[in-house]
Motif scaffolding. Structure first.
Motif, PDB file in Angstrom:
ATOM      1  N   VAL A  78      15.126   1.351   6.717  1.00 31.91           N
ATOM      2  CA  VAL A  78      14.740   2.393   5.753  1.00 31.91           C
ATOM      3  C   VAL A  78      15.871   3.391   5.510  1.00 31.91           C
ATOM      4  O   VAL A  78      15.799   4.175   4.559  1.00 31.91           O
ATOM      5  CB  VAL A  78      13.453   3.120   6.205  1.00 31.91           C
ATOM      6  N   ALA A  79      16.913   3.377   6.350  1.00 34.51           N
ATOM      7  CA  ALA A  79      18.056   4.251   6.128  1.00 34.51           C
ATOM      8  C   ALA A  79      19.064   3.663   5.136  1.00 34.51           C
ATOM      9  O   ALA A  79      20.001   4.353   4.719  1.00 34.51           O
ATOM     10  CB  ALA A  79      18.766   4.535   7.460  1.00 34.51           C
ATOM     11  N   HIS A  80      18.872   2.398   4.754  1.00 38.05           N
ATOM     12  CA  HIS A  80      19.801   1.771   3.817  1.00 38.05           C
ATOM     13  C   HIS A  80      19.661   2.436   2.440  1.00 38.05           C
ATOM     14  O   HIS A  80      18.551   2.744   2.003  1.00 38.05           O
ATOM     15  CB  HIS A  80      19.509   0.276   3.711  1.00 38.05           C
ATOM     16  N   PRO A  81      20.764   2.648   1.741  1.00 47.05           N
ATOM     17  CA  PRO A  81      20.686   3.359   0.448  1.00 47.05           C
ATOM     18  C   PRO A  81      19.872   2.636  -0.625  1.00 47.05           C
ATOM     19  O   PRO A  81      19.433   3.292  -1.583  1.00 47.05           O
ATOM     20  CB  PRO A  81      22.158   3.496   0.026  1.00 47.05           C
ATOM     21  N   LEU A  82      19.658   1.344  -0.492  1.00 46.63           N
ATOM     22  CA  LEU A  82      18.849   0.617  -1.478  1.00 46.63           C
ATOM     23  C   LEU A  82      17.365   0.581  -1.127  1.00 46.63           C
ATOM     24  O   LEU A  82      16.578  -0.024  -1.862  1.00 46.63           O
ATOM     25  CB  LEU A  82      19.364  -0.822  -1.635  1.00 46.63           C
ATOM     26  N   VAL A  83      16.977   1.207  -0.020  1.00 47.62           N
ATOM     27  CA  VAL A  83      15.576   1.207   0.406  1.00 47.62           C
ATOM     28  C   VAL A  83      14.949   2.558   0.094  1.00 47.62           C
ATOM     29  O   VAL A  83      15.539   3.610   0.367  1.00 47.62           O
ATOM     30  CB  VAL A  83      15.454   0.892   1.916  1.00 47.62           C
ATOM     31  N   ARG A  84      13.747   2.514  -0.481  1.00 48.39           N
ATOM     32  CA  ARG A  84      12.984   3.722  -0.770  1.00 48.39           C
ATOM     33  C   ARG A  84      11.630   3.635  -0.067  1.00 48.39           C
ATOM     34  O   ARG A  84      11.037   2.562   0.002  1.00 48.39           O
ATOM     35  CB  ARG A  84      12.758   3.874  -2.283  1.00 48.39           C
ATOM     36  N   SER A  85      11.171   4.770   0.426  1.00 52.07           N
ATOM     37  CA  SER A  85       9.871   4.846   1.098  1.00 52.07           C
ATOM     38  C   SER A  85       8.988   5.867   0.383  1.00 52.07           C
ATOM     39  O   SER A  85       9.476   6.921  -0.057  1.00 52.07           O
ATOM     40  CB  SER A  85      10.034   5.255   2.566  1.00 52.07           C
ATOM     41  N   TYR A  86       7.710   5.530   0.293  1.00 54.26           N
ATOM     42  CA  TYR A  86       6.735   6.401  -0.363  1.00 54.26           C
ATOM     43  C   TYR A  86       5.468   6.441   0.490  1.00 54.26           C
ATOM     44  O   TYR A  86       5.265   5.599   1.369  1.00 54.26           O
ATOM     45  CB  TYR A  86       6.361   5.873  -1.758  1.00 54.26           C
ATOM     46  N   ARG A  87       4.605   7.377   0.162  1.00 51.95           N
ATOM     47  CA  ARG A  87       3.322   7.485   0.858  1.00 51.95           C
ATOM     48  C   ARG A  87       2.272   7.900  -0.174  1.00 51.95           C
ATOM     49  O   ARG A  87       2.509   8.792  -0.987  1.00 51.95           O
ATOM     50  CB  ARG A  87       3.415   8.503   1.995  1.00 51.95           C
ATOM     51  N   ALA A  88       1.109   7.222  -0.140  1.00 52.01           N
ATOM     52  CA  ALA A  88       0.085   7.504  -1.146  1.00 52.01           C
ATOM     53  C   ALA A  88      -1.273   7.050  -0.630  1.00 52.01           C
ATOM     54  O   ALA A  88      -1.366   6.231   0.285  1.00 52.01           O
ATOM     55  CB  ALA A  88       0.409   6.786  -2.456  1.00 52.01           C
ATOM     56  N   ARG A  89      -2.312   7.586  -1.270  1.00 49.78           N
ATOM     57  CA  ARG A  89      -3.676   7.138  -0.967  1.00 49.78           C
ATOM     58  C   ARG A  89      -4.042   5.896  -1.768  1.00 49.78           C
ATOM     59  O   ARG A  89      -4.791   5.037  -1.295  1.00 49.78           O
ATOM     60  CB  ARG A  89      -4.678   8.261  -1.258  1.00 49.78           C
ATOM     61  N   THR A  90      -3.512   5.799  -2.971  1.00 47.28           N
ATOM     62  CA  THR A  90      -3.792   4.648  -3.833  1.00 47.28           C
ATOM     63  C   THR A  90      -2.491   4.118  -4.402  1.00 47.28           C
ATOM     64  O   THR A  90      -1.654   4.885  -4.894  1.00 47.28           O
ATOM     65  CB  THR A  90      -4.730   5.050  -4.991  1.00 47.28           C
ATOM     66  N   VAL A  91      -2.317   2.803  -4.309  1.00 46.32           N
ATOM     67  CA  VAL A  91      -1.107   2.133  -4.782  1.00 46.32           C
ATOM     68  C   VAL A  91      -1.528   1.048  -5.770  1.00 46.32           C
ATOM     69  O   VAL A  91      -2.332   0.173  -5.434  1.00 46.32           O
ATOM     70  CB  VAL A  91      -0.328   1.495  -3.615  1.00 46.32           C
ATOM     71  N   GLU A  92      -0.992   1.126  -6.973  1.00 44.77           N
ATOM     72  CA  GLU A  92      -1.197   0.060  -7.955  1.00 44.77           C
ATOM     73  C   GLU A  92       0.139  -0.653  -8.135  1.00 44.77           C
ATOM     74  O   GLU A  92       1.156  -0.015  -8.388  1.00 44.77           O
ATOM     75  CB  GLU A  92      -1.703   0.637  -9.269  1.00 44.77           C
ATOM     76  N   LEU A  93       0.106  -1.977  -8.002  1.00 43.88           N
ATOM     77  CA  LEU A  93       1.336  -2.757  -7.966  1.00 43.88           C
ATOM     78  C   LEU A  93       1.209  -3.928  -8.930  1.00 43.88           C
ATOM     79  O   LEU A  93       0.232  -4.673  -8.888  1.00 43.88           O
ATOM     80  CB  LEU A  93       1.570  -3.262  -6.534  1.00 43.88           C
ATOM     81  N   ALA A  94       2.209  -4.064  -9.797  1.00 43.07           N
ATOM     82  CA  ALA A  94       2.194  -5.151 -10.775  1.00 43.07           C
ATOM     83  C   ALA A  94       3.583  -5.773 -10.868  1.00 43.07           C
ATOM     84  O   ALA A  94       4.599  -5.086 -10.772  1.00 43.07           O
ATOM     85  CB  ALA A  94       1.756  -4.639 -12.149  1.00 43.07           C
ATOM     86  N   ALA A  95       3.604  -7.106 -11.018  1.00 38.42           N
ATOM     87  CA  ALA A  95       4.826  -7.861 -11.279  1.00 38.42           C
ATOM     88  C   ALA A  95       4.398  -9.253 -11.712  1.00 38.42           C
ATOM     89  O   ALA A  95       3.283  -9.696 -11.409  1.00 38.42           O
ATOM     90  CB  ALA A  95       5.727  -7.933 -10.045  1.00 38.42           C
ATOM     91  N   GLU A  96       5.288  -9.950 -12.401  1.00 38.02           N
ATOM     92  CA  GLU A  96       4.972 -11.292 -12.880  1.00 38.02           C
ATOM     93  C   GLU A  96       5.201 -12.323 -11.779  1.00 38.02           C
ATOM     94  O   GLU A  96       6.233 -12.305 -11.103  1.00 38.02           O
ATOM     95  CB  GLU A  96       5.848 -11.641 -14.087  1.00 38.02           C
ATOM     96  N   GLY A  97       4.229 -13.212 -11.614  1.00 41.92           N
ATOM     97  CA  GLY A  97       4.431 -14.401 -10.783  1.00 41.92           C
ATOM     98  C   GLY A  97       4.483 -14.173  -9.291  1.00 41.92           C
ATOM     99  O   GLY A  97       5.096 -14.971  -8.576  1.00 41.92           O
ATOM    100  N   ILE A  98       3.855 -13.102  -8.776  1.00 41.04           N
ATOM    101  CA  ILE A  98       3.869 -12.822  -7.344  1.00 41.04           C
ATOM    102  C   ILE A  98       2.456 -12.966  -6.780  1.00 41.04           C
ATOM    103  O   ILE A  98       1.503 -12.376  -7.298  1.00 41.04           O
ATOM    104  CB  ILE A  98       4.374 -11.395  -7.043  1.00 41.04           C
ATOM    105  N   THR A  99       2.349 -13.762  -5.715  1.00 43.96           N
ATOM    106  CA  THR A  99       1.116 -13.834  -4.929  1.00 43.96           C
ATOM    107  C   THR A  99       1.343 -13.046  -3.651  1.00 43.96           C
ATOM    108  O   THR A  99       2.316 -13.293  -2.933  1.00 43.96           O
ATOM    109  CB  THR A  99       0.748 -15.285  -4.588  1.00 43.96           C
ATOM    110  N   THR A 100       0.485 -12.090  -3.368  1.00 46.36           N
ATOM    111  CA  THR A 100       0.666 -11.247  -2.191  1.00 46.36           C
ATOM    112  C   THR A 100       0.163 -11.937  -0.934  1.00 46.36           C
ATOM    113  O   THR A 100      -0.669 -12.846  -0.980  1.00 46.36           O
ATOM    114  CB  THR A 100      -0.077  -9.905  -2.360  1.00 46.36           C
ATOM    115  N   TYR A 101       0.670 -11.467   0.209  1.00 48.54           N
ATOM    116  CA  TYR A 101       0.213 -11.923   1.521  1.00 48.54           C
ATOM    117  C   TYR A 101      -0.147 -10.693   2.337  1.00 48.54           C
ATOM    118  O   TYR A 101       0.652  -9.766   2.473  1.00 48.54           O
ATOM    119  CB  TYR A 101       1.298 -12.748   2.226  1.00 48.54           C
ATOM    120  N   ALA A 102      -1.376 -10.677   2.857  1.00 43.45           N
ATOM    121  CA  ALA A 102      -1.875  -9.547   3.637  1.00 43.45           C
ATOM    122  C   ALA A 102      -2.208 -10.024   5.033  1.00 43.45           C
ATOM    123  O   ALA A 102      -2.915 -11.026   5.206  1.00 43.45           O
ATOM    124  CB  ALA A 102      -3.123  -8.962   2.977  1.00 43.45           C
ATOM    125  N   ASP A 103      -1.689  -9.337   6.049  1.00 43.45           N
ATOM    126  CA  ASP A 103      -1.851  -9.781   7.442  1.00 43.45           C
ATOM    127  C   ASP A 103      -1.364 -11.220   7.594  1.00 43.45           C
ATOM    128  O   ASP A 103      -1.884 -11.987   8.407  1.00 43.45           O
ATOM    129  CB  ASP A 103      -3.313  -9.673   7.894  1.00 43.45           C
TER     130      ASP A 103
END
Length: 308
Positions: A261-286
Protein backbone atom coordinates in the motif's frame (compact mmCIF):
# COMPACT_ATOMS: atom_id res chain seq x y z
CA UNK A 1 -31.38 -6.56 7.95
CA UNK A 2 -31.02 -6.22 11.70
CA UNK A 3 -27.56 -6.65 13.16
CA UNK A 4 -27.18 -9.43 15.65
CA UNK A 5 -25.79 -8.55 19.06
CA UNK A 6 -23.40 -10.15 21.49
CA UNK A 7 -26.05 -9.96 24.22
CA UNK A 8 -28.29 -12.61 22.65
CA UNK A 9 -28.07 -16.07 24.19
CA UNK A 10 -26.99 -18.96 22.01
CA UNK A 11 -30.08 -20.71 20.65
CA UNK A 12 -30.76 -24.16 22.02
CA UNK A 13 -30.42 -26.95 19.52
CA UNK A 14 -27.71 -29.19 18.10
CA UNK A 15 -24.36 -28.03 16.78
CA UNK A 16 -24.41 -28.47 13.01
CA UNK A 17 -20.99 -29.18 11.51
CA UNK A 18 -20.13 -28.64 7.86
CA UNK A 19 -16.88 -30.49 7.15
CA UNK A 20 -15.09 -30.35 3.82
CA UNK A 21 -12.95 -33.52 3.55
CA UNK A 22 -11.05 -32.14 0.54
CA UNK A 23 -10.07 -28.84 2.21
CA UNK A 24 -6.33 -28.29 2.49
CA UNK A 25 -5.87 -31.11 -0.02
CA UNK A 26 -7.29 -33.50 2.55
CA UNK A 27 -4.50 -33.17 5.09
CA UNK A 28 -6.92 -32.77 8.02
CA UNK A 29 -9.35 -35.46 6.92
CA UNK A 30 -8.39 -37.82 9.74
CA UNK A 31 -8.94 -35.14 12.39
CA UNK A 32 -12.72 -35.04 12.07
CA UNK A 33 -13.52 -37.59 14.84
CA UNK A 34 -11.28 -35.72 17.30
CA UNK A 35 -12.82 -32.39 16.28
CA UNK A 36 -16.34 -33.73 16.81
CA UNK A 37 -15.33 -35.09 20.22
CA UNK A 38 -14.08 -31.68 21.29
CA UNK A 39 -17.20 -29.95 20.04
CA UNK A 40 -19.39 -32.47 21.88
CA UNK A 41 -17.67 -31.42 25.13
CA UNK A 42 -19.91 -28.34 24.99
CA UNK A 43 -22.77 -30.59 26.08
CA UNK A 44 -24.80 -30.24 22.88
CA UNK A 45 -25.69 -32.89 20.31
CA UNK A 46 -23.39 -32.64 17.28
CA UNK A 47 -24.72 -33.32 13.80
CA UNK A 48 -22.48 -33.61 10.74
CA UNK A 49 -24.03 -32.16 7.58
CA UNK A 50 -23.62 -34.30 4.47
CA UNK A 51 -22.76 -32.52 1.22
CA UNK A 52 -20.93 -33.59 -1.93
CA UNK A 53 -20.72 -30.23 -3.72
CA UNK A 54 -20.39 -26.57 -2.72
CA UNK A 55 -24.02 -25.96 -3.70
CA UNK A 56 -25.15 -28.87 -1.52
CA UNK A 57 -23.00 -27.55 1.34
CA UNK A 58 -24.76 -24.21 1.17
CA UNK A 59 -28.18 -25.86 0.97
CA UNK A 60 -27.64 -28.12 3.99
CA UNK A 61 -26.41 -25.15 6.04
CA UNK A 62 -29.58 -23.22 5.21
CA UNK A 63 -31.66 -26.28 6.10
CA UNK A 64 -29.84 -26.76 9.42
CA UNK A 65 -30.43 -23.14 10.43
CA UNK A 66 -34.09 -23.35 9.39
CA UNK A 67 -34.49 -26.58 11.39
CA UNK A 68 -33.30 -24.98 14.62
CA UNK A 69 -29.55 -25.53 14.82
CA UNK A 70 -28.07 -23.98 17.96
CA UNK A 71 -24.79 -23.20 16.18
CA UNK A 72 -23.04 -23.81 12.89
CA UNK A 73 -19.39 -24.85 12.66
CA UNK A 74 -17.45 -24.95 9.39
CA UNK A 75 -14.42 -27.26 9.17
CA UNK A 76 -12.44 -26.28 6.11
CA UNK A 77 -10.99 -23.24 4.42
CA UNK A 78 -12.42 -19.93 3.29
CA UNK A 79 -14.58 -21.62 0.67
CA UNK A 80 -16.30 -23.75 3.30
CA UNK A 81 -16.71 -20.73 5.56
CA UNK A 82 -18.19 -18.78 2.64
CA UNK A 83 -20.90 -21.40 2.11
CA UNK A 84 -21.76 -21.49 5.80
CA UNK A 85 -21.92 -17.70 6.10
CA UNK A 86 -24.76 -17.59 3.57
CA UNK A 87 -26.93 -19.43 6.12
CA UNK A 88 -26.00 -17.66 9.37
CA UNK A 89 -25.62 -14.05 8.20
CA UNK A 90 -28.16 -11.83 9.89
CA UNK A 91 -29.51 -14.63 12.09
CA UNK A 92 -29.06 -15.29 15.82
CA UNK A 93 -27.35 -18.63 15.08
CA UNK A 94 -23.69 -18.33 16.15
CA UNK A 95 -20.85 -19.49 13.94
CA UNK A 96 -17.44 -21.05 14.46
CA UNK A 97 -14.76 -21.53 11.78
CA UNK A 98 -12.22 -24.34 12.18
CA UNK A 99 -9.15 -23.73 10.00
CA UNK A 100 -8.58 -26.80 7.85
CA UNK A 101 -8.08 -25.36 4.38
CA UNK A 102 -5.36 -24.00 2.16
CA UNK A 103 -6.60 -20.48 2.88
CA UNK A 104 -8.10 -19.73 6.30
CA UNK A 105 -8.13 -15.96 6.13
CA UNK A 106 -11.51 -15.25 7.72
CA UNK A 107 -10.79 -17.52 10.70
CA UNK A 108 -7.30 -16.12 11.25
CA UNK A 109 -8.30 -12.48 10.79
CA UNK A 110 -11.12 -12.87 13.32
CA UNK A 111 -8.81 -14.36 15.94
CA UNK A 112 -9.32 -18.13 15.80
CA UNK A 113 -6.39 -20.52 16.31
CA UNK A 114 -4.81 -21.93 13.18
CA UNK A 115 -4.65 -25.38 14.80
CA UNK A 116 -7.99 -27.14 14.10
CA UNK A 117 -8.19 -28.92 17.47
CA UNK A 118 -7.43 -25.72 19.36
CA UNK A 119 -10.11 -23.90 17.35
CA UNK A 120 -12.66 -26.61 18.19
CA UNK A 121 -11.82 -26.23 21.89
CA UNK A 122 -12.31 -22.44 21.69
CA UNK A 123 -15.69 -22.93 20.02
CA UNK A 124 -16.78 -25.56 22.55
CA UNK A 125 -15.82 -23.33 25.47
CA UNK A 126 -17.78 -20.43 23.94
CA UNK A 127 -20.81 -22.69 23.53
CA UNK A 128 -20.64 -23.85 27.14
CA UNK A 129 -20.41 -20.26 28.37
CA UNK A 130 -22.92 -18.95 25.79
CA UNK A 131 -20.28 -16.43 24.78
CA UNK A 132 -20.36 -14.82 21.34
CA UNK A 133 -18.97 -11.69 19.74
CA UNK A 134 -20.31 -9.81 16.72
CA UNK A 135 -18.27 -9.19 13.59
CA UNK A 136 -19.11 -7.53 10.32
CA UNK A 137 -19.72 -9.14 6.97
CA UNK A 138 -19.92 -7.67 3.48
CA UNK A 139 -23.06 -8.03 1.38
CA UNK A 140 -22.81 -8.13 -2.41
CA UNK A 141 -25.77 -7.24 -4.60
CA UNK A 142 -25.81 -7.80 -8.35
CA UNK A 143 -27.90 -6.03 -10.99
CA UNK A 144 -30.65 -8.65 -10.60
CA UNK A 145 -30.98 -7.84 -6.90
CA UNK A 146 -29.55 -11.16 -5.71
CA UNK A 147 -27.44 -11.00 -2.54
CA UNK A 148 -24.31 -12.88 -1.47
CA UNK A 149 -22.33 -12.47 1.73
CA UNK A 150 -18.60 -12.70 2.25
CA UNK A 151 -16.34 -12.52 5.26
CA UNK A 152 -12.83 -11.79 4.03
CA UNK A 153 -12.06 -10.11 0.69
CA UNK A 154 -13.68 -9.61 -2.71
CA UNK A 155 -11.12 -9.73 -5.55
CA UNK A 156 -12.07 -7.95 -8.76
CA UNK A 157 -8.75 -7.49 -10.54
CA UNK A 158 -5.82 -9.60 -11.73
CA UNK A 159 -6.33 -12.29 -9.07
CA UNK A 160 -9.99 -12.72 -10.02
CA UNK A 161 -9.04 -12.94 -13.69
CA UNK A 162 -6.44 -15.64 -12.89
CA UNK A 163 -8.98 -17.61 -10.85
CA UNK A 164 -11.47 -17.44 -13.70
CA UNK A 165 -8.82 -18.64 -16.17
CA UNK A 166 -7.77 -21.52 -13.88
CA UNK A 167 -11.37 -22.64 -13.40
CA UNK A 168 -11.85 -22.85 -17.18
CA UNK A 169 -8.73 -24.97 -17.68
CA UNK A 170 -8.97 -28.76 -17.82
CA UNK A 171 -5.21 -29.34 -17.62
CA UNK A 172 -3.02 -29.56 -15.64
CA UNK A 173 -4.60 -30.67 -12.37
CA UNK A 174 -3.68 -29.37 -8.93
CA UNK A 175 -1.70 -26.24 -8.08
CA UNK A 176 0.15 -26.25 -11.43
CA UNK A 177 -3.09 -25.24 -13.16
CA UNK A 178 -3.19 -22.02 -11.14
CA UNK A 179 0.50 -21.37 -11.84
CA UNK A 180 -0.10 -21.79 -15.57
CA UNK A 181 -3.12 -19.47 -15.39
CA UNK A 182 -0.90 -16.81 -13.81
CA UNK A 183 1.60 -17.09 -16.68
CA UNK A 184 -1.14 -16.86 -19.31
CA UNK A 185 -2.75 -13.80 -17.71
CA UNK A 186 0.60 -12.09 -17.09
CA UNK A 187 1.24 -12.30 -20.83
CA UNK A 188 -2.16 -10.67 -21.42
CA UNK A 189 -1.82 -8.13 -18.59
CA UNK A 190 -3.39 -4.73 -19.17
CA UNK A 191 -5.04 -2.21 -16.88
CA UNK A 192 -8.84 -2.30 -16.95
CA UNK A 193 -11.11 0.73 -16.70
CA UNK A 194 -13.15 0.67 -13.47
CA UNK A 195 -15.91 2.88 -12.20
CA UNK A 196 -15.73 3.00 -8.43
CA UNK A 197 -18.41 4.74 -6.38
CA UNK A 198 -17.61 5.12 -2.68
CA UNK A 199 -20.57 6.23 -0.54
CA UNK A 200 -21.89 7.90 -3.67
CA UNK A 201 -18.63 9.59 -4.75
CA UNK A 202 -17.56 8.44 -8.22
CA UNK A 203 -13.99 7.61 -9.30
CA UNK A 204 -12.94 6.57 -12.83
CA UNK A 205 -9.62 4.74 -12.83
CA UNK A 206 -7.42 2.28 -14.67
CA UNK A 207 -6.23 -0.59 -12.47
CA UNK A 208 -4.72 -4.04 -12.38
CA UNK A 209 -5.53 -4.93 -8.75
CA UNK A 210 -8.86 -4.19 -7.07
CA UNK A 211 -9.89 -5.63 -3.71
CA UNK A 212 -12.71 -4.82 -1.30
CA UNK A 213 -11.95 -6.13 2.18
CA UNK A 214 -14.02 -6.75 5.26
CA UNK A 215 -10.93 -8.48 6.62
CA UNK A 216 -7.28 -7.89 5.75
CA UNK A 217 -6.25 -11.09 4.00
CA UNK A 218 -7.02 -13.36 1.09
CA UNK A 219 -5.25 -16.19 -0.72
CA UNK A 220 -3.83 -17.76 2.43
CA UNK A 221 -2.28 -14.80 4.24
CA UNK A 222 -1.84 -12.13 1.57
CA UNK A 223 -2.67 -8.89 3.39
CA UNK A 224 -4.20 -7.14 0.41
CA UNK A 225 -6.28 -4.77 2.61
CA UNK A 226 -3.89 -4.57 5.57
CA UNK A 227 -5.85 -2.00 7.58
CA UNK A 228 -9.26 -3.66 7.24
CA UNK A 229 -11.02 -4.28 10.54
CA UNK A 230 -14.05 -6.61 10.60
CA UNK A 231 -15.55 -4.72 13.54
CA UNK A 232 -15.43 -1.12 12.29
CA UNK A 233 -18.54 -1.13 10.08
CA UNK A 234 -16.49 -0.13 7.02
CA UNK A 235 -15.04 -1.72 3.90
CA UNK A 236 -11.44 -1.16 2.84
CA UNK A 237 -10.81 -0.75 -0.89
CA UNK A 238 -7.29 -1.19 -2.27
CA UNK A 239 -6.56 -0.38 -5.91
CA UNK A 240 -3.31 -1.11 -7.72
CA UNK A 241 -3.13 1.17 -10.75
CA UNK A 242 -1.37 0.92 -14.10
CA UNK A 243 1.14 -1.80 -13.23
CA UNK A 244 3.16 -3.36 -16.01
CA UNK A 245 4.25 -6.99 -15.67
CA UNK A 246 7.59 -6.21 -14.05
CA UNK A 247 6.08 -3.83 -11.51
CA UNK A 248 3.28 -6.25 -10.64
CA UNK A 249 5.73 -9.09 -9.98
CA UNK A 250 7.82 -6.81 -7.77
CA UNK A 251 4.80 -5.60 -5.80
CA UNK A 252 3.04 -8.98 -5.40
CA UNK A 253 5.40 -10.42 -2.72
CA UNK A 254 4.90 -7.26 -0.62
CA UNK A 255 1.22 -8.08 -0.26
CA UNK A 256 2.03 -10.80 2.32
CA UNK A 257 3.26 -8.10 4.70
CA UNK A 258 0.77 -5.49 3.54
CA UNK A 259 3.54 -3.09 2.55
CA UNK A 260 2.33 -2.83 -1.06
CA UNK A 261 0.00 0.00 0.00
CA UNK A 262 3.04 2.30 0.21
CA UNK A 263 3.70 1.90 -3.52
CA UNK A 264 2.93 5.12 -5.45
CA UNK A 265 0.56 3.28 -7.83
CA UNK A 266 -1.56 1.89 -4.97
CA UNK A 267 -4.53 3.79 -3.54
CA UNK A 268 -6.54 2.90 -0.44
CA UNK A 269 -10.07 3.99 0.41
CA UNK A 270 -12.64 3.29 3.10
CA UNK A 271 -16.43 3.36 2.71
CA UNK A 272 -19.70 1.89 3.91
CA UNK A 273 -20.95 1.21 0.39
CA UNK A 274 -18.84 0.39 -2.66
CA UNK A 275 -20.22 0.22 -6.19
CA UNK A 276 -17.82 -1.36 -8.66
CA UNK A 277 -18.18 -1.70 -12.42
CA UNK A 278 -15.91 -2.92 -15.23
CA UNK A 279 -16.32 -4.90 -18.42
CA UNK A 280 -15.72 -8.65 -18.43
CA UNK A 281 -14.78 -9.20 -14.77
CA UNK A 282 -16.12 -12.01 -12.60
CA UNK A 283 -15.44 -11.36 -8.92
CA UNK A 284 -14.17 -13.88 -6.37
CA UNK A 285 -15.22 -13.57 -2.72
CA UNK A 286 -13.50 -15.62 -0.01
CA UNK A 287 -11.79 -17.36 -2.95
CA UNK A 288 -15.15 -18.50 -4.36
CA UNK A 289 -16.55 -17.50 -7.74
CA UNK A 290 -19.09 -14.78 -7.01
CA UNK A 291 -20.91 -12.15 -9.10
CA UNK A 292 -20.04 -10.54 -12.41
CA UNK A 293 -19.44 -6.81 -12.29
CA UNK A 294 -21.19 -4.45 -11.78
CA UNK A 295 -21.75 -5.15 -8.10
CA UNK A 296 -22.74 -3.16 -5.04
CA UNK A 297 -20.98 -4.09 -1.78
CA UNK A 298 -22.33 -2.92 1.55
CA UNK A 299 -20.73 -3.20 4.98
CA UNK A 300 -23.06 -5.13 7.30
CA UNK A 301 -22.05 -4.31 10.89
CA UNK A 302 -22.35 -7.14 13.41
CA UNK A 303 -23.93 -9.40 10.80
CA UNK A 304 -22.67 -12.64 12.36
CA UNK A 305 -21.96 -13.83 15.91
CA UNK A 306 -18.73 -15.76 16.37
CA UNK A 307 -18.17 -18.43 18.99
CA UNK A 308 -14.87 -17.44 20.50
Amino acid sequence: MLAVTADDHCPTGPVAVLANPTAGRGRHRGLLPALLERLAAAGRPVEVLAARTPAEAEAVCHAAVADGAGALVAVGGDGTVHRALQAVAGTPVPFGPVSAGTGNDFAVDTGFPTDPLAAAEVIAAALREERTRPVDLARMTGPDGGDRWYGAVLAAGFDAIVNERANRMRWPRGPRRYDLAILVELARLRPRRYTLRLDGEAHELDAVLVAVGNCASYGGGMRICPDADPTDGLLDVVVGGRFDRRTLMRVKPRIYQGTHVAHPLVRSYRARTVELAAEGITTYADGERALDLPVRITAAPAAVRLLG
